[in-house]
Design an enzyme around this catalytic site. Sequence first.
Site, short mmCIF file in Angstrom:
data_model
loop_
_atom_site.label_atom_id
_atom_site.label_comp_id
_atom_site.label_asym_id
_atom_site.label_seq_id
_atom_site.Cartn_x
_atom_site.Cartn_y
_atom_site.Cartn_z
N GLY A 1 46.19 37.17 41.76
CA GLY A 1 45.53 37.69 42.95
C GLY A 1 44.08 37.29 42.95
O GLY A 1 43.64 36.43 42.17
N SER B 1 41.53 38.76 41.91
CA SER B 1 40.71 39.12 40.76
C SER B 1 41.20 38.49 39.47
O SER B 1 40.64 38.77 38.41
CB SER B 1 40.68 40.65 40.61
OG SER B 1 41.97 41.15 40.42
N LYS C 1 44.61 36.25 37.09
CA LYS C 1 46.03 36.07 36.84
C LYS C 1 46.47 37.04 35.74
O LYS C 1 45.69 37.37 34.84
CB LYS C 1 46.31 34.63 36.43
CG LYS C 1 46.04 33.63 37.55
CD LYS C 1 46.39 32.21 37.12
CE LYS C 1 46.17 31.23 38.28
NZ LYS C 1 46.53 29.85 37.91
N VAL C 2 47.73 37.46 35.81
CA VAL C 2 48.27 38.41 34.84
C VAL C 2 49.41 37.74 34.10
O VAL C 2 50.32 37.17 34.70
CB VAL C 2 48.76 39.70 35.54
CG1 VAL C 2 49.26 40.69 34.49
CG2 VAL C 2 47.63 40.32 36.35
N LYS D 1 45.32 40.51 31.95
CA LYS D 1 44.69 39.98 33.16
C LYS D 1 43.55 39.06 32.72
O LYS D 1 42.64 39.48 32.00
CB LYS D 1 44.15 41.10 34.04
CG LYS D 1 43.43 40.56 35.28
CD LYS D 1 42.75 41.66 36.09
CE LYS D 1 43.72 42.42 36.91
NZ LYS D 1 43.05 43.35 37.83
N ASP E 1 41.94 50.92 46.74
CA ASP E 1 42.94 49.89 47.05
C ASP E 1 44.33 50.40 46.65
O ASP E 1 45.11 49.71 46.00
CB ASP E 1 42.63 48.59 46.33
CG ASP E 1 43.39 47.40 46.94
OD1 ASP E 1 43.83 47.51 48.10
OD2 ASP E 1 43.54 46.38 46.25
#
Length: 1007
Positions: free
Chosen positions: A722, A724, A726-727, A742, A851
């Site tokens: 996303g 913010s 990568k996971v 993350k 969020d």
Amino acid sequence: MTKLHFSVPIITPPLLGLLLITLPLLVISQNLDAELSILLQVKQQLGNPPSIQSWNSSSSPCDWPEITCTDNTITEISLYGKSITHKIPARICDLKNLMVLDVSNNYIPGEFPDILNCSKLEYLLLLQNNFVGPIPANIDRLSRLRYLDLTANNFSGDIPAVIGQLRELFYLSLVQNEFNGTWPKEIGNLANLQHLAMAYNDKFLPSALPKEFGALKKLTYLWMTDANLVGEIPESFNNLSSLELLDLANNKLNGTIPGGMLMLKNLTYLYLFNNRLSGHIPSLIEALSLKEIDLSDNYMTGPIPAGFGKLQNLTGLNLFWNQLSGEIPANASLIPTLETFKIFSNQLSGVLPPAFGLHSELRLFEVSENKLSGELPQHLCARGALLGVVASNNNLSGEVPKSLGNCTSLLSIQLSNNNLSGEVPKSLGNCTSLRSIQLSNNRFSGEIPSGIWTSSDMVSVMLDGNSFSGTLPSKLARNLSRVDISNNKFSGPIPAGISSLLNLLLFKASNNLFSGEIPVELTSLPSISTLSLDGNQLSGQLPLDIISWKSLFALNLSTNYLSGPIPKAIGSLPSLVFLDLSENQFSGEIPHEFSHFVPNTFNLSSNNLSGEIPPAFEKWEYENNFLNNPNLCANIQILKSCYSKASNSSKLSTNYLVMIISFTLTASLVIVLLIFSMVQKYRRRDQRNNVETWKMTSFHKLNFTESNILSRLAQNSLIGSGGSGKVYRTAINHSGEVVAVKWILTNRKLGQNLEKQFVAEVQILGMIRHANIVKLLCCISSESSNLLVYEYMENQSLDRWLHGKKRAVSSMDSGSDVVLDWPMRLQIAIGAARGLCYMHHDCSPPIIHRDVKSSNILLDSEFNAKIADFGLAKMLAKQVEDPETMSVVAGTFGYIAPEYAYTRKANKKIDVYSFGVVLLELATGREANRGNEHMNLAQWAWQHFGEGKFIVEALDEEIMEECYMEEMSNVFKLGLMCTSKVPSDRPSMREVLLILDRCGPQQGHAT
């Protein structure tokens, strides 16, 4: 000179009478005409709203539906729910006899209306509008005021002390505003006050309850829930002789309950839950009118007073989440009106009084997490009203009461972690409404009967940790969606009748003594999501035709005696992400079809597999997945080389030799290039005199180091990405323990924003310890990268389960048709609400997520919900003068509260709105941005409701059943409340959690 003569008319008595009648009528007519003119001007200043089009000059105001006249003069104006959007004009006070003004449930803006000149006003209702600013300091000019309701607005500042000079007031409601001063003790001067409501004003400075309130002799109703109250309940409250309702819940009151509180003769409802009260409950109880007592979630000690048994009108007794000890008084079971008895999570001991259920229509009986012994009462459902029995985590013994088998109202039985034994009553099959059975960790013996697979309405069975004998009921299965009989001593074959469970979502039978082959009928379950048969004595081959398992998410068959080949069809299951076939006797080659799905977690170790592993698995991160397969090899050195046997018996083939030489030359060239690159990199760093290092900050006790994480990150373990970062799903040791990482790379353009998000997550998650908030294990940072290491959530996000079949999240999601049933959705909603409630109400300062959405609600292996992704979260400052505002709108479209787009003010109500959208997703199955093609889900839901359509028409047809309709409708309505356009109309997360908890029987009591 001529005289002028004037003739004087002679007024006869009849003419005099006519004048005496006509003149007052003429005056009245003139007054009414004047009031008509005033009202028409008021209408114009209100913007001529269509809702009062009947106001016109051709009719009398007394005939208008919004107007009430007394003696042909206007005394009452009611504009309730007329969609007024303009300020109330001061001209309205020119109606000199106006006594009642009701403008509630509108959208009126601005400060307190300019109506202090309405000298005869007695009733003023301003509730549910958009008023802001303080209450006027000279409100005492309305000296005749008897009824004042300012509920659900945005009034702020201090409540003026002069409000105590409105001596005629009998009703005062200031509920749910933004007041941030203190409670004025002068309210204690209102001798005629009967109703005082000041709940949900949590921005008030921490204040003690004014002891002066004890002088309100006529007070019948005192409601101050969530009002930031501290200190002790004043002893003067013992003097409130007329009091019928006292609600001081959700505050921080401490000390003991005043000894005279339960002596108030008229007291009917007592709510003191969720405070910090301690000491013993008063033993002298004379409030014989009491119907409901809720002292839960405090620090109360000592015994339950025997005096409660004298309360012959009591319907609900809630004492859970305290530190009460001693035995339950026997006379508590004799109360003829008792419906709810909740005393779980205390330190109570002794036996349960046997008369429970005999003398009243008992509905909820929850005594779990105590030290109770003896048998369960035998007549809990004698009146046929029982909904739930929750007695887990005690020392209960004996058998399950056979009388429960005739309880058609029963929804839930939870008796796990006791010493219960014997058989499960066969008659339990008559409980056609039953949804959940939990009998884990007892001493039941025997084996599971086949009759369980031919029932009618059972939704969930959890029997883990037992060893049952006899037969289970035969009417428990048509709608059965979850079966958990793990950790028992069940034996014999798995019944073929399991194929009748067309709605079965989860079947866990781990760690039993099942034997024989896995029945082919098991493969015909179209909805199965989780299948765990590990730790048994199953043998034979796996059925080859398993194409019906399109929804299967997790398959665990480890530690059995299964043999033969691994079915090729497993490699084609579209939703499978967890696979464990270890410690069996599988033989043959690993099907090449496995290369097409590569599950996130899998284990094929300790079998008799042979040949080469598929190329997709020839990576170091899979080195532990194939151990103890002597005949299995790989083309790279993660296992035994496929060339080792050949080298012992003959020379390498020419092809192999060429490959080795090519590989050696290539490797040499790569090494030279790497050395050259490293030298150059070292020189550049040496020139800057800034060598990059990694720093690890841990928040929990860890069994890994930063090198374990850094060395195991791999692109093919990517599970999400996303704005913010990568996971990655990362195995951290040889035992297969997994974490989620993350990875946030620093970028010159975006680095500052991403760094803020990184710091936010570290600051917030690093200090949080809550079962429903994802656990941040550590953070690892360097000059160019930031890594956040979380606990791994096996079932990923709620979004995937709700909407995965409607969009391609990843290859494994495409074509998935997994559907969560309603009990699971309700469990998830409650868990997520607990996490947000903790953030809003139990953290200091409070935390706003900003969020909240279904993709940020993660699910563990048991589908417990945890709030995640705090990169946008902000901690609320406790400074009133400097409210938290944001320079940009954060969040996700479809979830953003409407006022946030223009106010930029971060407050708890924006999270409530977003969570309301999640509730609507759970109830309707629709996506947040897809109510229909023209509007998002919240807008669509409000339109559906506003048009008077049946709520049931909006619910998710895929899971809707008659027994769930009421719960689903209630959650839909709660979603509407949370997504109200007016922030003050939205409930707090604490209220949301309370409502969700009451949607159905308690499914456990985790804090």
